[in-house]
Write a protein that holds these residues in place. Sequence first.
Motif, PDB file in Angstrom:
ATOM      1  N   PRO A  67      -4.591  -0.242  -7.003  1.00  0.00           N
ATOM      2  CA  PRO A  67      -4.016   0.721  -6.054  1.00  0.00           C
ATOM      3  C   PRO A  67      -4.746   0.723  -4.713  1.00  0.00           C
ATOM      4  O   PRO A  67      -5.720   1.420  -4.521  1.00  0.00           O
ATOM      5  CB  PRO A  67      -4.154   2.060  -6.778  1.00  0.00           C
ATOM      6  N   ILE A  68      -4.270  -0.092  -3.784  1.00  0.00           N
ATOM      7  CA  ILE A  68      -4.820  -0.179  -2.439  1.00  0.00           C
ATOM      8  C   ILE A  68      -3.670   0.008  -1.467  1.00  0.00           C
ATOM      9  O   ILE A  68      -2.548  -0.398  -1.740  1.00  0.00           O
ATOM     10  CB  ILE A  68      -5.482  -1.556  -2.198  1.00  0.00           C
ATOM     11  N   ILE A  69      -3.925   0.601  -0.324  1.00  0.00           N
ATOM     12  CA  ILE A  69      -2.867   0.812   0.662  1.00  0.00           C
ATOM     13  C   ILE A  69      -2.405  -0.537   1.198  1.00  0.00           C
ATOM     14  O   ILE A  69      -3.207  -1.368   1.604  1.00  0.00           O
ATOM     15  CB  ILE A  69      -3.373   1.703   1.810  1.00  0.00           C
ATOM     16  N   LYS A  70      -1.092  -0.751   1.213  1.00  0.00           N
ATOM     17  CA  LYS A  70      -0.510  -2.007   1.679  1.00  0.00           C
ATOM     18  C   LYS A  70      -0.548  -2.087   3.199  1.00  0.00           C
ATOM     19  O   LYS A  70      -0.235  -1.147   3.894  1.00  0.00           O
ATOM     20  CB  LYS A  70       0.938  -2.100   1.221  1.00  0.00           C
ATOM     21  N   LEU A  71      -0.936  -3.249   3.704  1.00  0.00           N
ATOM     22  CA  LEU A  71      -0.872  -3.506   5.126  1.00  0.00           C
ATOM     23  C   LEU A  71       0.526  -4.007   5.469  1.00  0.00           C
ATOM     24  O   LEU A  71       1.230  -4.520   4.603  1.00  0.00           O
ATOM     25  CB  LEU A  71      -1.923  -4.552   5.515  1.00  0.00           C
ATOM     26  N   PRO A  72       0.963  -3.891   6.725  1.00  0.00           N
ATOM     27  CA  PRO A  72       2.309  -4.367   7.080  1.00  0.00           C
ATOM     28  C   PRO A  72       2.479  -5.841   6.746  1.00  0.00           C
ATOM     29  O   PRO A  72       1.581  -6.633   6.950  1.00  0.00           O
ATOM     30  CB  PRO A  72       2.373  -4.136   8.584  1.00  0.00           C
ATOM     31  N   GLY A  73       3.642  -6.201   6.233  1.00  0.00           N
ATOM     32  CA  GLY A  73       3.908  -7.589   5.892  1.00  0.00           C
ATOM     33  C   GLY A  73       5.274  -7.734   5.276  1.00  0.00           C
ATOM     34  O   GLY A  73       6.002  -6.767   5.100  1.00  0.00           O
ATOM     35  N   VAL A  87      -0.799   6.523 -15.859  1.00  0.00           N
ATOM     36  CA  VAL A  87       0.261   7.238 -16.561  1.00  0.00           C
ATOM     37  C   VAL A  87       1.020   8.075 -15.537  1.00  0.00           C
ATOM     38  O   VAL A  87       0.424   8.620 -14.600  1.00  0.00           O
ATOM     39  CB  VAL A  87      -0.332   8.120 -17.673  1.00  0.00           C
ATOM     40  N   ALA A  88       2.332   8.175 -15.696  1.00  0.00           N
ATOM     41  CA  ALA A  88       3.170   8.948 -14.768  1.00  0.00           C
ATOM     42  C   ALA A  88       2.659  10.369 -14.652  1.00  0.00           C
ATOM     43  O   ALA A  88       2.131  10.939 -15.605  1.00  0.00           O
ATOM     44  CB  ALA A  88       4.613   8.948 -15.246  1.00  0.00           C
ATOM     45  N   GLY A  89       2.789  10.932 -13.486  1.00  0.00           N
ATOM     46  CA  GLY A  89       2.357  12.301 -13.256  1.00  0.00           C
ATOM     47  C   GLY A  89       1.230  12.391 -12.250  1.00  0.00           C
ATOM     48  O   GLY A  89       1.027  13.420 -11.633  1.00  0.00           O
ATOM     49  N   LYS A  90       0.485  11.303 -12.079  1.00  0.00           N
ATOM     50  CA  LYS A  90      -0.580  11.303 -11.082  1.00  0.00           C
ATOM     51  C   LYS A  90       0.036  10.990  -9.718  1.00  0.00           C
ATOM     52  O   LYS A  90       0.869  10.085  -9.606  1.00  0.00           O
ATOM     53  CB  LYS A  90      -1.639  10.256 -11.417  1.00  0.00           C
ATOM     54  N   PRO A  91      -0.363  11.690  -8.668  1.00  0.00           N
ATOM     55  CA  PRO A  91       0.213  11.421  -7.346  1.00  0.00           C
ATOM     56  C   PRO A  91      -0.298  10.088  -6.799  1.00  0.00           C
ATOM     57  O   PRO A  91      -1.409   9.657  -7.129  1.00  0.00           O
ATOM     58  CB  PRO A  91      -0.292  12.589  -6.493  1.00  0.00           C
ATOM     59  N   PRO A  92       0.523   9.414  -5.952  1.00  0.00           N
ATOM     60  CA  PRO A  92       0.055   8.160  -5.354  1.00  0.00           C
ATOM     61  C   PRO A  92      -1.047   8.433  -4.336  1.00  0.00           C
ATOM     62  O   PRO A  92      -1.232   9.562  -3.889  1.00  0.00           O
ATOM     63  CB  PRO A  92       1.308   7.610  -4.667  1.00  0.00           C
ATOM     64  N   LEU A  93      -1.778   7.393  -3.988  1.00  0.00           N
ATOM     65  CA  LEU A  93      -2.798   7.535  -2.949  1.00  0.00           C
ATOM     66  C   LEU A  93      -2.127   7.880  -1.631  1.00  0.00           C
ATOM     67  O   LEU A  93      -1.026   7.405  -1.353  1.00  0.00           O
ATOM     68  CB  LEU A  93      -3.598   6.236  -2.809  1.00  0.00           C
ATOM     69  N   PRO A  94      -2.749   8.707  -0.782  1.00  0.00           N
ATOM     70  CA  PRO A  94      -2.144   9.062   0.502  1.00  0.00           C
ATOM     71  C   PRO A  94      -1.866   7.821   1.348  1.00  0.00           C
ATOM     72  O   PRO A  94      -2.687   6.926   1.437  1.00  0.00           O
ATOM     73  CB  PRO A  94      -3.212   9.935   1.171  1.00  0.00           C
ATOM     74  N   GLN A  99       4.226   3.220  -5.798  1.00  0.00           N
ATOM     75  CA  GLN A  99       3.535   3.795  -6.953  1.00  0.00           C
ATOM     76  C   GLN A  99       4.036   3.072  -8.195  1.00  0.00           C
ATOM     77  O   GLN A  99       5.234   3.032  -8.470  1.00  0.00           O
ATOM     78  CB  GLN A  99       3.793   5.294  -7.070  1.00  0.00           C
ATOM     79  N   LEU A 100       3.112   2.480  -8.942  1.00  0.00           N
ATOM     80  CA  LEU A 100       3.397   1.819 -10.208  1.00  0.00           C
ATOM     81  C   LEU A 100       2.840   2.704 -11.309  1.00  0.00           C
ATOM     82  O   LEU A 100       1.665   3.085 -11.254  1.00  0.00           O
ATOM     83  CB  LEU A 100       2.741   0.436 -10.240  1.00  0.00           C
TER      84      LEU A 100
END
Length: 140
Positions: A67-73, A87-94, A99-100
């Motif tokens: 889980p790393i923030i994607k750079l434009p591409g 597991v589902a229910g955790k919020p994605p990183l800001p 979100q997988l």
Amino acid sequence: MVNATWRSSAPIPPRAGGKYTIRVTVAAPKKPIIAPVPHPVVQPHGVAAILARKEVALEALDVLRGPIIKLPGQVTVIEMALADVPVAGKPPLPGQPWQLVRLNSAHGATSYGLTFNGAVASVTVRITAPDGRFAEQVAK
């Protein structure tokens, strides 16, 4: 926004031979980004000289390990061990456009889900065994 789900019977905990991994590739539509490049004050050389003289179509491949923030591409690759998929229910990183998650398990199969904010041409899911065997599915 894209929502995709799939099921797999691959074991989640690591086995004696190693970990099963998941690789999700999200491809954006083949629409080039045209951006003018300002002329530098100093005399450019190499690639800078080429870019300074004309507009160019930009394409990039961003490989993300976990889980790393994607750079434009144009392509986003998400790769991690099956045991590391949250597991589902955790919020994605800001600021993270995807979100997988692991949704649920029933009868030996586990459901996974992907939420992706942005235009998508295709989603490819590949699950690889520790010995290199893999199963892959593409959705367009």
